[in-house]
Design a protein around this motif. Structure first.
Motif, short mmCIF file in Angstrom:
data_model
loop_
_atom_site.label_atom_id
_atom_site.label_comp_id
_atom_site.label_asym_id
_atom_site.label_seq_id
_atom_site.Cartn_x
_atom_site.Cartn_y
_atom_site.Cartn_z
N GLN A 42 0.88 -1.20 0.02
CA GLN A 42 -0.20 -0.36 -0.08
C GLN A 42 0.84 1.64 -0.06
O GLN A 42 1.88 1.19 0.74
CB GLN A 42 -0.99 0.35 1.07
CG GLN A 42 -2.06 -1.04 1.55
CD GLN A 42 -2.27 -1.18 2.31
OE1 GLN A 42 -3.93 -0.90 2.46
NE2 GLN A 42 -2.12 -1.76 3.48
N LYS A 44 1.81 4.55 1.36
CA LYS A 44 1.30 5.53 2.22
C LYS A 44 2.84 6.97 2.68
O LYS A 44 3.83 6.84 2.04
CB LYS A 44 1.93 4.61 3.44
CG LYS A 44 1.91 3.56 4.22
CD LYS A 44 -0.29 4.37 4.67
CE LYS A 44 -1.07 3.17 5.18
NZ LYS A 44 -1.26 2.13 3.69
N PRO A 168 -3.56 0.33 -5.99
CA PRO A 168 -3.01 1.55 -5.12
C PRO A 168 -2.47 2.80 -6.00
O PRO A 168 -1.59 2.15 -6.89
CB PRO A 168 -2.24 0.94 -4.02
CG PRO A 168 -2.27 -0.41 -3.62
CD PRO A 168 -2.63 -0.81 -5.49
N SER A 224 -4.60 -4.01 -1.81
CA SER A 224 -3.37 -3.65 -2.13
C SER A 224 -2.78 -3.86 -3.47
O SER A 224 -3.58 -4.91 -3.83
CB SER A 224 -2.56 -4.10 -1.02
OG SER A 224 -2.48 -5.73 -0.43
N ASN A 290 -7.77 -2.19 2.27
CA ASN A 290 -7.13 -0.77 2.92
C ASN A 290 -7.61 -0.66 4.18
O ASN A 290 -8.73 -0.68 4.35
CB ASN A 290 -7.35 0.37 2.35
CG ASN A 290 -6.30 1.79 2.69
OD1 ASN A 290 -6.76 2.01 3.96
ND2 ASN A 290 -5.31 2.10 1.78
N HIS A 415 -2.57 -9.56 3.89
CA HIS A 415 -1.83 -8.51 4.03
C HIS A 415 -0.30 -9.62 5.33
O HIS A 415 0.25 -9.71 3.41
CB HIS A 415 -2.35 -7.23 4.46
CG HIS A 415 -2.66 -6.39 3.77
ND1 HIS A 415 -2.85 -6.19 3.10
CD2 HIS A 415 -4.38 -5.98 4.89
CE1 HIS A 415 -4.25 -5.21 2.61
NE2 HIS A 415 -5.19 -5.28 3.24
#
Length: 464
Positions: A42, A44, A168, A224, A290, A415
């Motif tokens: 993901q 960030k 993403p 993701s 997510n 995940h």
């Protein structure tokens, strides 16, 4: 201790609380910040420590999942104060439709009825905007990702951005480009990204002036990049070998809701598989979701000028050509759509709010009833979200509670287990768990198999 709605928060607070959707809004305003992959696939924010850890009131008003940010009702009231219609789930709007594009190959080239790309192109053609920010395929070798936001300035370039992307993406670079180059821009995005744009518009006069139109996409949740690894493993390849993919290969001889994904590989070959043959192909189970999506209450992009979804009701869900539903909130776009219908360029039929809700029934159930229940036991720290749904699960049958708990668990553990499987180069660690989790989920949710019959005996089903 959780931050109160009035307290400033930092990007680090939002990330640690599992509330970062990865939109890139925050990074767009910090020259040294960028959006980077985390260990779970993901995006960030990363940047200087004094920026990343600084609790700031302006950031708290800008982040779409911050408790201090204006909610969708507030933004919509500012943007559409005299809307002809108002619905608790659909929001404020002028008109709603079901149908498809009748001209050209927009419908054929899109995942659904072709409406998203057609409207974006029509905004350019009619001079309403000078450019469109939307998602296109990327070169993973060069860009370290399969899809990214780009800015298109021609009808032909907009057409290259057709199709759905369950991957993403982030907007930091295109927002910087919008700041750098004058013009009128349209932005295409999922609900939280469109909300982020409007929160930016409230604080940045330049963005407010230049982003003149927003096109929203109905959304179930964001996946993701782990979904690509999993699909590749199950098709006999590796995620690192994927150079391009189509999440929804269009075949007019098959129902539109029979998803089929095709992976284009670096060696020139390709592999494909129907979603229902994949361990994580049941969208509602929540694989690779997510964590911020657990706290979203906007299904239909309530703050956008126009929003689009799939018509997941019969006879449209069986029509392999694809069919859109569209909610038009801007009066100017309503006129544009009506003119195109009169000219025979769009084949659309007016519908009411309930029709829109029916096409997205599962999503609304998860974002209203399910969200209320999640808020009663999910307590992110240090930031506690503030939503339009009140926490609570009173009267919710045990089986429905199990469905929501199981979705949250599948989301969280998919995940983690994929990361372990990737690290140990042992895909079977993930795929065996995923198959078992899917069997349990479908037994509880859909009464499938012997296990489903067992649950039916002890806990009669009550909705999905």
């Amino acid at each position: 201790m959780a931050a109160s709605p009035a307290e400033p928060v930092s990007p680090r607070d939002i990330v640690r609380s599992g509330l970062c959707i990865g939109c890139g809004s925050c990074a767009s305003g910090e020259p040294q910040a960028s959006m980077q992959w985390d260990g779970y696939g993901q995006l960030k924010p990363e940047g200087p420590k004094d920026w990343y850890a600084r609790r700031d009131a302006a950031f708290a008003r800008q982040c779409p999942f911050s408790p201090a940010a204006a909610n969708e009702d507030t933004i919509a009231a500012e943007r559409f104060p005299s809307a002809s219609h108002r619905d608790d789930k659909v929001g404020s709007f002028e008109a709603a439709y079901v149908g498809a594009v009748a001209e050209g190959e927009w419908r054929l080239n899109g995942s659904s009825g072709g409406m998203v790309s057609w409207v974006a192109a029509e905004l350019l053609r009619t001079g309403r905007v000078d450019a469109v920010a939307h998602v296109k395929s990327a070169d993973p070798h060069r860009d370290d990702r399969l899809f990214r936001y780009e800015i298109s300035r021609s009808v032909e370039a907009v057409g290259a951005g057709a199709k759905s992307r369950y991957y993403p993406i982030e907007m930091s670079e295109v927002v910087r480009q919008i700041r750098e180059k004058p013009g009128r821009y349209a932005v295409v995005g999922i609900p939280c990204f469109i909300k982020a744009i409007h929160l930016l518009r409230r604080q940045d006069p330049l963005i407010a002036k230049r982003v003149t139109h927003t096109l929203g996409l109905f959304c179930g949740h964001m996946k993701s990049a782990g979904l690509v690894d999993s699909f590749a493993w199950q098709m006999g390849s590796q995620g690192s070998q994927v150079r391009a993919l189509d999440y929804r290969v269009k075949d007019t001889s098959r129902p539109a809701n029979w998803y089929r994904t095709q992976l284009e590989l670096r060696d020139g070959g390709s592999v494909a598989q129907d979603w229902w043959h994949l361990a994580d192909g049941d969208w509602g189970a929540g694989f690779f979701q997510n964590s911020a999506c657990n706290f979203c209450d906007d299904v239909v992009a309530e703050t956008s000028d126009i929003a689009f979804g799939d018509a997941w009701v019969e006879p449209h869900s069986s029509d392999g050509r694809g069919t859109n539903v569209a909610v038009v909130r801007s009066r100017d776009l309503h006129s544009m759509i009506e003119d195109a219908i009169a000219e025979g360029r769009l084949a659309l039929t007016p519908v009411d709010a309930q029709y829109i809700v029916d096409t997205q029934a599962a999503g609304f159930r998860h974002r209203r009833e399910g969200l209320a229940y999640r808020l009663s036991w999910m307590k992110p720290r240090p930031v506690q979200p503030r939503k339009r749904v009140r926490p609570g699960g009173a009267g919710l049958p045990l089986r429905r509670r199990l469905v929501y708990r199981l979705r949250a668990g599948i989301s969280r553990w998919s995940h983690r287990l994929l990361r372990v499987a990737r690290t140990l180069d042992a895909p079977v660690l993930y795929t065996r768990w995923a198959k078992a989790s899917l069997r349990l989920y479908q037994a509880i949710t859909w009464s499938r198999g012997r296990l489903g019959s067992f649950f039916d005996r002890i806990m009669p089903p009550s909705g999905r």
